[in-house]
Design a protein around this motif. Sequence first.
Motif, short mmCIF file in Angstrom:
data_model
loop_
_atom_site.label_atom_id
_atom_site.label_comp_id
_atom_site.label_asym_id
_atom_site.label_seq_id
_atom_site.Cartn_x
_atom_site.Cartn_y
_atom_site.Cartn_z
N ALA A 82 2.55 4.77 0.88
CA ALA A 82 2.74 5.48 2.15
C ALA A 82 1.90 6.75 2.18
O ALA A 82 1.64 7.36 1.14
N ASP A 83 1.51 7.15 3.37
CA ASP A 83 0.80 8.41 3.56
C ASP A 83 1.74 9.56 3.18
O ASP A 83 2.85 9.63 3.71
N PRO A 84 1.35 10.46 2.28
CA PRO A 84 2.24 11.56 1.89
C PRO A 84 2.70 12.41 3.07
O PRO A 84 3.79 12.98 3.04
N ALA A 85 1.91 12.50 4.13
CA ALA A 85 2.31 13.28 5.30
C ALA A 85 3.55 12.69 5.98
O ALA A 85 4.28 13.41 6.66
N LEU A 86 3.80 11.42 5.78
CA LEU A 86 4.98 10.79 6.36
C LEU A 86 6.25 11.50 5.94
O LEU A 86 7.18 11.68 6.72
N TRP A 87 6.30 11.94 4.71
CA TRP A 87 7.52 12.54 4.17
C TRP A 87 7.76 13.95 4.70
O TRP A 87 8.81 14.53 4.47
N GLU B 70 0.85 -1.18 0.00
CA GLU B 70 0.00 0.00 0.00
C GLU B 70 0.89 1.24 0.00
O GLU B 70 1.93 1.25 0.66
#
Length: 113
Positions: free
Chosen positions: A91-96, A89
């Motif tokens: 990754a959540d873009p906010a992770l970056w 799946e």
Amino acid sequence: MSCAAGGAPVHPSAVEDLSARVREALSRLTALWRAWENLRLDPALGMSTWWLHHAKPHLQDLLDADTGPLSACSPEGHTAYAYPPLPLEPADPALWLSPAFSAAPPAGSAGDA
């Protein structure tokens, strides 16, 4: 004779092969851990070096669905057939946006003086 996890009976030569595969997996995981313990202390290139030169090649071999030492293992025992790949799946873009992915040194580091 059955495999180490108590699965269906298998030929003794398959158990010897399984034992060698388990030793390979344990050796690779130990190497990964030792490399991590050393490289995690390098603030400049440690993580990159670990991912590129340690994690990727070892995990690629360990998790190879056709030839890896864990290719036919399951919690129920050793099987004759490999399992399908795990789902992936995005990754959540906010992770970056996390500070861990920032080029700026952490607050309170030697670079703040």
